[in-house]
Design an enzyme around this catalytic site. Structure first.
Site, PDB file in Angstrom:
ATOM      1  N   LYS A 256      -5.441   3.267  -2.626  1.00  0.00           N
ATOM      2  CA  LYS A 256      -4.719   2.607  -1.476  1.00  0.00           C
ATOM      3  C   LYS A 256      -5.637   2.584  -0.370  1.00  0.00           C
ATOM      4  O   LYS A 256      -5.446   1.623   0.438  1.00  0.00           O
ATOM      5  CB  LYS A 256      -3.324   3.457  -1.304  1.00  0.00           C
ATOM      6  CG  LYS A 256      -2.439   3.440  -2.354  1.00  0.00           C
ATOM      7  CD  LYS A 256      -1.931   2.062  -2.708  1.00  0.00           C
ATOM      8  CE  LYS A 256      -0.890   1.779  -3.848  1.00  0.00           C
ATOM      9  NZ  LYS A 256      -0.531   0.325  -3.955  1.00  0.00           N
TER      10      LYS A 256
ATOM     11  N   SER B  45       0.881  -1.160   0.003  1.00  0.00           N
ATOM     12  CA  SER B  45      -0.037  -0.103  -0.037  1.00  0.00           C
ATOM     13  C   SER B  45       1.000   1.247   0.035  1.00  0.00           C
ATOM     14  O   SER B  45       1.918   1.244  -0.755  1.00  0.00           O
ATOM     15  CB  SER B  45      -0.971   0.041   1.162  1.00  0.00           C
ATOM     16  OG  SER B  45      -1.534   1.023   1.331  1.00  0.00           O
TER      17      SER B  45
ATOM     18  N   TYR C  78      -5.053   7.926  -6.297  1.00  0.00           N
ATOM     19  CA  TYR C  78      -4.102   7.068  -5.962  1.00  0.00           C
ATOM     20  C   TYR C  78      -4.660   6.752  -4.462  1.00  0.00           C
ATOM     21  O   TYR C  78      -4.365   5.634  -3.985  1.00  0.00           O
ATOM     22  CB  TYR C  78      -2.597   7.694  -5.831  1.00  0.00           C
ATOM     23  CG  TYR C  78      -1.592   6.838  -5.313  1.00  0.00           C
ATOM     24  CD1 TYR C  78      -1.331   5.619  -6.121  1.00  0.00           C
ATOM     25  CD2 TYR C  78      -0.632   7.113  -4.255  1.00  0.00           C
ATOM     26  CE1 TYR C  78      -0.217   4.699  -5.595  1.00  0.00           C
ATOM     27  CE2 TYR C  78       0.215   6.172  -3.776  1.00  0.00           C
ATOM     28  CZ  TYR C  78       0.446   5.010  -4.579  1.00  0.00           C
ATOM     29  OH  TYR C  78       1.444   4.184  -4.011  1.00  0.00           O
TER      30      TYR C  78
END
Length: 270
Positions: free
Chosen positions: A146, A128, A142
């Site tokens: 994650k 992650s 993004y």
């Protein structure tokens, strides 16, 4: 088996595990990009097999994984970042971001779980980011991917620990790897009203890594290797001075206090 092994954390993790005596299946979407890893493996006589695996293609995942009973651990490392203000991320970019960073790992995980459940063992390591713990401006797509990876990792742990399957998260901060060269910027970004403020934020946030030498990506590879092979490794593993600092600060206070603290630390105000 490690995805995204042609560079960065994936390549280093493959070498680290192989040098420790583990058989490694290093996978990547484009085999031609694996020549550096292949050359190192041949030179050092390392037990590394390179396979093609595109996490966005179910058939490629099935072929790249092969017989899951031959695997003790999978490391979901493949991924990329969409950069830009959230309002500028169109549906096509959102689909690419989530398909690669969320559905991609799940395709790999689904391909091994039935056999591992029957066997009663296996380890899933999901790479992650501190962005999975904090939503940073101009990296929201993004960060969303994650955060999703972290949520599904928690659920996987609760669903599968009873079958002897371990789930681990590795959450790096900022490291100097080829990852940055693969960032996809939203169209028209430099002309947008957000761009200059994003430059100021990026310059300010770089100070969180400290004044010493650049963070060594080998640190992340070492944690990935430990997570894949050592059952005593904790569920969450923050790597890097910046990631550890941000995690500690955010975990110790409410959101408003965290925002005020980070703005003061970065000298970044509206």
């Amino acid at each position: 088996l490690i995805t995204g092994s042609n560079s960065g954390f994936g390549e280093l993790a493959a070498l680290t595990l192989a040098r420790a005596g583990h058989d490694v299946v290093a996978t990547m979407r484009t085999l031609a990009k694996g020549e550096r890893l292949r050359s190192t493996a041949v030179t050092e006589g390392l037990p590394i097999e390179i396979r093609r695996l595109d996490v966005c293609d179910p058939a490629s995942v099935a072929e790249g994984v092969g017989d899951p009973a031959t695997l003790d651990a999978v490391v979901n490392n493949a991924g990329f970042e969409v950069s830009g203000a959230l309002e500028l991320v169109d549906d096509e970019l959102w689909n690419r971001q989530l398909d690669t960073n969320v559905l991609g790992p799940m395709r790999v995980i689904r391909s091994v779980l039935p056999a591992w459940r029957e066997r009663g063992s296996g380890t899933i390591v999901n790479v992650s980011s501190i962005a999975g713990h904090v939503g940073a401006p101009y990296g929201g797509a993004y960060s969303a991917s994650k955060h999703a990876l972290e949520g599904l990792s928690e659920a996987l742990h609760f669903e599968n620990s009873v079958f002897g399957i371990n789930v681990r998260l590795v959450e790096p901060g900022r490291f100097d790897t080829e990852f940055g060269s693969n960032i996809v910027t939203v169209p028209g970004w430099e002309e947008s009203p957000h761009f200059q403020r994003s430059v100021t934020f990026r310059e300010a946030s770089s100070a969180l890594s400290g004044d010493g030498p650049p963070a060594d990506p080998q640190d992340v590879a070492d944690v990935i290797a430990a997570a894949a092979t050592d059952p005593s490794t904790p569920f969450r593993n923050f790597v890097g001075t910046d990631a550890q600092l941000i995690h500690q600060v955010k975990s110790s206070m409410g959101f408003e206090e965290f925002e005020a603290t980070m703005r003061a630390t970065l000298d970044w105000y509206d």
